[in-house]
Design a protein around this motif. Structure first.
Motif, mmCIF file in Angstrom:
data_model
loop_
_atom_site.group_PDB
_atom_site.id
_atom_site.type_symbol
_atom_site.label_atom_id
_atom_site.label_comp_id
_atom_site.label_asym_id
_atom_site.label_seq_id
_atom_site.Cartn_x
_atom_site.Cartn_y
_atom_site.Cartn_z
ATOM 1 N N ASP A 103 0.830 -1.210 0.000
ATOM 2 C CA ASP A 103 0.000 0.000 0.000
ATOM 3 C C ASP A 103 0.863 1.258 0.000
ATOM 4 O O ASP A 103 0.591 2.218 -0.738
ATOM 5 N N GLY A 108 -0.905 -1.527 -4.611
ATOM 6 C CA GLY A 108 -2.155 -2.245 -4.381
ATOM 7 C C GLY A 108 -2.933 -2.368 -5.673
ATOM 8 O O GLY A 108 -3.070 -1.404 -6.419
ATOM 9 N N GLY A 109 -3.428 -3.581 -5.963
ATOM 10 C CA GLY A 109 -4.128 -3.815 -7.215
ATOM 11 C C GLY A 109 -3.194 -4.131 -8.367
ATOM 12 O O GLY A 109 -3.643 -4.484 -9.460
ATOM 13 N N ILE A 110 -1.893 -4.009 -8.131
ATOM 14 C CA ILE A 110 -0.892 -4.317 -9.164
ATOM 15 C C ILE A 110 -0.119 -5.573 -8.780
ATOM 16 O O ILE A 110 0.014 -6.510 -9.571
ATOM 17 N N GLN A 112 0.702 -8.448 -5.382
ATOM 18 C CA GLN A 112 0.301 -8.950 -4.076
ATOM 19 C C GLN A 112 1.322 -9.979 -3.616
ATOM 20 O O GLN A 112 2.124 -10.474 -4.405
ATOM 21 N N GLU A 147 -1.229 -8.994 -10.158
ATOM 22 C CA GLU A 147 -2.690 -9.116 -10.165
ATOM 23 C C GLU A 147 -3.205 -9.453 -11.566
ATOM 24 O O GLU A 147 -4.124 -10.255 -11.719
ATOM 25 N N ASP A 148 -2.609 -8.856 -12.598
ATOM 26 C CA ASP A 148 -3.035 -9.131 -13.980
ATOM 27 C C ASP A 148 -2.859 -10.598 -14.331
ATOM 28 O O ASP A 148 -3.707 -11.197 -15.008
ATOM 29 N N ASP A 151 -5.565 -12.631 -12.706
ATOM 30 C CA ASP A 151 -6.832 -12.467 -13.421
ATOM 31 C C ASP A 151 -6.856 -13.302 -14.695
ATOM 32 O O ASP A 151 -7.865 -13.958 -15.012
#
Length: 198
Positions: A103, A108-110, A112, A147-148, A151
């Motif tokens: 964070d 974050g969101g990229i 983890q 994250e990509d 997904d």
């Protein structure tokens, strides 16, 4: 400082690759692992940290490196920490710091961080419950993920939420004896000491 480390990096990486090939890929605990392993897109790093602060610095460096390089060259990173956080509860507490770091780095969101530990134990299980082995690696290990990539993997494997249940079943059928036969525990300190003595 000794010129011969207790945990030689090459041996730590060899142990981790053996675990990945025999357990994670061999038992298909993660259906996404084989592709990146085969393509050479996994980056292995051995931390020399002996405490949480040092490991956090190494984690920050590796998060920055993964964020900057293309997924084709490096899809994921395994950061092994053989010299610190041997206690699983201490390691578990460290994961909060790892999330806070992500964070703070605006990742974050990229990216983890997932985790593995030799003493991993699911809440409500006994220490010797074989299902704990789904998350046990030879050394305390931080798995840096895009994250990509997660997904994309889930699109290919839409029943991703069923992986956890399947893994439990696989380990229960394998049993503790079967897991031991995989020979995926750490070898380095003993093997290295014997090698030095001979």
């Amino acid at each position: 400082m000794s010129s011969s480390p207790v945990f030689p990096p090459d041996a730590v990486i060899a142990d981790t690759v053996r675990w990945l090939e025999r357990a994670v890929i061999g038992l298909n605990l993660c259906p996404f692992a084989k592709g990146v392993h085969t393509k050479g897109q996994i980056h292995y790093v051995v931390s020399e940290a002996t405490d949480a602060r040092g490991l956090l610095e190494d984690l920050q460096r590796e998060l920055e490196a993964l964020a900057e390089i293309s997924a084709e060259k490096r899809d994921t990173t395994l950061l092994m920490a053989p010299q610190c956080l041997e206690d699983f509860l201490d390691f578990n507490d460290f994961l909060e710091l790892a999330d806070e770091l992500i964070d703070a780095m605006d990742l974050g969101g990229i990216l983890q961080v997932a985790s593995f530990h030799p003493q991993f134990q699911f809440d409500g299980t006994e220490v010797d419950d074989v299902t704990n082995c789904t998350n046990r690696a030879p050394y305390p290990t931080l798995h840096l993920l895009r994250e990509d990539s997660i997904d994309r993997a889930v699109e290919v494997f839409p029943e991703a939420e069923s992986i956890y249940e399947r893994n439990m079943q696989v380990l229960e059928e394998l049993g503790a004896e079967g897991w031991a036969k995989l020979d995926v525990g750490p070898r380095c300190p003993i093997a290295f000491a014997q090698g030095q003595a001979s």
